[in-house]
Design an enzyme around this catalytic site. Sequence first.
Site, PDB file in Angstrom:
ATOM      1  N   ASN A  58       0.841  -1.195   0.000  1.00  0.00           N
ATOM      2  CA  ASN A  58       0.000   0.000   0.000  1.00  0.00           C
ATOM      3  C   ASN A  58       0.880   1.251   0.000  1.00  0.00           C
ATOM      4  O   ASN A  58       1.947   1.286   0.628  1.00  0.00           O
ATOM      5  CB  ASN A  58      -1.021   0.010   1.148  1.00  0.00           C
ATOM      6  CG  ASN A  58      -0.452  -0.187   2.524  1.00  0.00           C
ATOM      7  OD1 ASN A  58       0.581  -0.834   2.694  1.00  0.00           O
ATOM      8  ND2 ASN A  58      -1.116   0.366   3.525  1.00  0.00           N
ATOM      9  N   GLU A  60       0.349   5.255   0.598  1.00  0.00           N
ATOM     10  CA  GLU A  60      -0.589   6.296   1.040  1.00  0.00           C
ATOM     11  C   GLU A  60      -0.149   7.663   0.523  1.00  0.00           C
ATOM     12  O   GLU A  60       0.896   7.812  -0.119  1.00  0.00           O
ATOM     13  CB  GLU A  60      -0.693   6.261   2.571  1.00  0.00           C
ATOM     14  CG  GLU A  60      -1.234   4.918   3.045  1.00  0.00           C
ATOM     15  CD  GLU A  60      -1.570   4.855   4.527  1.00  0.00           C
ATOM     16  OE1 GLU A  60      -1.086   5.723   5.304  1.00  0.00           O
ATOM     17  OE2 GLU A  60      -2.312   3.930   4.906  1.00  0.00           O
ATOM     18  N   ALA A  62      -0.575  12.174   1.410  1.00  0.00           N
ATOM     19  CA  ALA A  62      -1.026  13.240   2.313  1.00  0.00           C
ATOM     20  C   ALA A  62      -2.454  13.659   1.951  1.00  0.00           C
ATOM     21  O   ALA A  62      -3.221  14.101   2.809  1.00  0.00           O
ATOM     22  CB  ALA A  62      -0.074  14.430   2.230  1.00  0.00           C
ATOM     23  N   SER A  63      -2.812  13.533   0.692  1.00  0.00           N
ATOM     24  CA  SER A  63      -4.208  13.676   0.276  1.00  0.00           C
ATOM     25  C   SER A  63      -4.808  12.275   0.389  1.00  0.00           C
ATOM     26  O   SER A  63      -4.715  11.453  -0.531  1.00  0.00           O
ATOM     27  CB  SER A  63      -4.256  14.198  -1.173  1.00  0.00           C
ATOM     28  OG  SER A  63      -5.591  14.266  -1.595  1.00  0.00           O
ATOM     29  N   TYR A  64      -5.348  11.972   1.567  1.00  0.00           N
ATOM     30  CA  TYR A  64      -5.602  10.588   1.987  1.00  0.00           C
ATOM     31  C   TYR A  64      -6.320   9.722   0.944  1.00  0.00           C
ATOM     32  O   TYR A  64      -6.035   8.549   0.788  1.00  0.00           O
ATOM     33  CB  TYR A  64      -6.428  10.556   3.280  1.00  0.00           C
ATOM     34  CG  TYR A  64      -5.796  11.257   4.463  1.00  0.00           C
ATOM     35  CD1 TYR A  64      -4.419  11.446   4.552  1.00  0.00           C
ATOM     36  CD2 TYR A  64      -6.596  11.730   5.510  1.00  0.00           C
ATOM     37  CE1 TYR A  64      -3.850  12.094   5.647  1.00  0.00           C
ATOM     38  CE2 TYR A  64      -6.038  12.364   6.605  1.00  0.00           C
ATOM     39  CZ  TYR A  64      -4.656  12.552   6.673  1.00  0.00           C
ATOM     40  OH  TYR A  64      -4.117  13.176   7.756  1.00  0.00           O
ATOM     41  N   CYS A  69      -4.157   0.643  -2.462  1.00  0.00           N
ATOM     42  CA  CYS A  69      -3.952  -0.580  -1.672  1.00  0.00           C
ATOM     43  C   CYS A  69      -2.869  -1.478  -2.281  1.00  0.00           C
ATOM     44  O   CYS A  69      -2.580  -1.405  -3.484  1.00  0.00           O
ATOM     45  CB  CYS A  69      -5.235  -1.398  -1.618  1.00  0.00           C
ATOM     46  SG  CYS A  69      -6.578  -0.622  -0.726  1.00  0.00           S
ATOM     47  N   GLU A  71      -3.037  -4.644  -2.990  1.00  0.00           N
ATOM     48  CA  GLU A  71      -3.513  -5.573  -4.030  1.00  0.00           C
ATOM     49  C   GLU A  71      -3.532  -4.888  -5.392  1.00  0.00           C
ATOM     50  O   GLU A  71      -3.135  -5.465  -6.409  1.00  0.00           O
ATOM     51  CB  GLU A  71      -4.927  -6.069  -3.705  1.00  0.00           C
ATOM     52  CG  GLU A  71      -5.052  -6.838  -2.399  1.00  0.00           C
ATOM     53  CD  GLU A  71      -5.353  -5.956  -1.191  1.00  0.00           C
ATOM     54  OE1 GLU A  71      -4.826  -4.827  -1.112  1.00  0.00           O
ATOM     55  OE2 GLU A  71      -6.114  -6.403  -0.329  1.00  0.00           O
ATOM     56  N   CYS A 102     -10.321  -4.836   0.163  1.00  0.00           N
ATOM     57  CA  CYS A 102     -11.405  -3.851   0.218  1.00  0.00           C
ATOM     58  C   CYS A 102     -12.268  -3.978  -1.055  1.00  0.00           C
ATOM     59  O   CYS A 102     -11.915  -4.701  -1.998  1.00  0.00           O
ATOM     60  CB  CYS A 102     -10.842  -2.440   0.353  1.00  0.00           C
ATOM     61  SG  CYS A 102     -10.222  -1.763  -1.196  1.00  0.00           S
ATOM     62  N   CYS A 105     -10.534  -3.147  -4.382  1.00  0.00           N
ATOM     63  CA  CYS A 105      -9.588  -4.204  -4.786  1.00  0.00           C
ATOM     64  C   CYS A 105     -10.323  -5.443  -5.280  1.00  0.00           C
ATOM     65  O   CYS A 105      -9.870  -6.110  -6.211  1.00  0.00           O
ATOM     66  CB  CYS A 105      -8.660  -4.552  -3.627  1.00  0.00           C
ATOM     67  SG  CYS A 105      -7.488  -3.217  -3.293  1.00  0.00           S
TER      68      CYS A 105
HETATM   69  N1  THU Z   1      -5.301  -1.499   2.572  1.00  0.00           N
HETATM   70  C1  THU Z   1      -4.702  -2.322   1.666  1.00  0.00           C
HETATM   71  O1  THU Z   1      -3.602  -2.047   1.180  1.00  0.00           O
HETATM   72  N2  THU Z   1      -5.356  -3.459   1.321  1.00  0.00           N
HETATM   73  C2  THU Z   1      -6.519  -3.872   1.868  1.00  0.00           C
HETATM   74  O2  THU Z   1      -7.018  -4.928   1.484  1.00  0.00           O
HETATM   75  C3  THU Z   1      -7.171  -3.082   2.900  1.00  0.00           C
HETATM   76  C4  THU Z   1      -6.602  -1.738   3.128  1.00  0.00           C
HETATM   77  C5  THU Z   1      -4.567  -0.296   2.993  1.00  0.00           C
HETATM   78  C6  THU Z   1      -5.117   1.013   2.524  1.00  0.00           C
HETATM   79  C7  THU Z   1      -4.562   1.946   3.582  1.00  0.00           C
HETATM   80  O3  THU Z   1      -3.234   2.328   3.225  1.00  0.00           O
HETATM   81  C8  THU Z   1      -4.490   1.100   4.838  1.00  0.00           C
HETATM   82  O4  THU Z   1      -4.565  -0.241   4.399  1.00  0.00           O
HETATM   83  C9  THU Z   1      -5.606   1.369   5.831  1.00  0.00           C
HETATM   84  O5  THU Z   1      -6.840   1.350   5.217  1.00  0.00           O
END
Ligand code: THU
Length: 149
Positions: A58, A60, A62-64, A69, A71, A102, A105
């Site tokens: 994953n 991330e 700063a602009s959330y 993810c 996957e 999620c 994904c």
């Molecule tokens: N996240 C993933 O990378 N995969 C998932 O299946 C669930 C969530 C990440 C997104 C974010 O960076 C962090 O987990 C919290 O949501």
Amino acid sequence: MNDDNNNETIMTDLKELLTQELVDAAKDAYNKAYAPYSNFHVGAAALTANGNIVKGCNVENASYGLTVCAERNCISNAVINGEQEFQLIVIYTEQDELTPPCGACRQVISEFFANDAPVVAVNHKNVQKIWTVSGLLPDAFTPKQLSNV
Ligand code: THU
């Protein structure tokens, strides 16, 4: 094939497919996660139809809302490297409660994986949970729908 037989076939296939190499690859990706906002690190590794292993973590922002993810980064990484067909995907976290993909994904996995392909969550204690692609997203919208246009 009934559901029980189908599940048995999936489990037999899975034993052959899910190697320590794949779990180690997902863990390696986990260690590269960029997750300073949630602190929730995720690594993914997929086995391609050609037998190659591709990884993603994953990332991330700063602009959330721009977070991507593990996957989806894993699948994009494969596509960039010329691979568009997959046998299974492993999601690695160090949470006691395993992490399922999620919704976004699940949609992207459905684009590239067969309905009966295994999606495996695993953690640092080697606890595992297995779903199928269509179990996670039944009746997915896929390229098949667009082929009628
Ligand atoms: N996240 C993933 O990378 N995969 C998932 O299946 C669930 C969530 C990440 C997104 C974010 O960076 C962090 O987990 C919290 O949501």
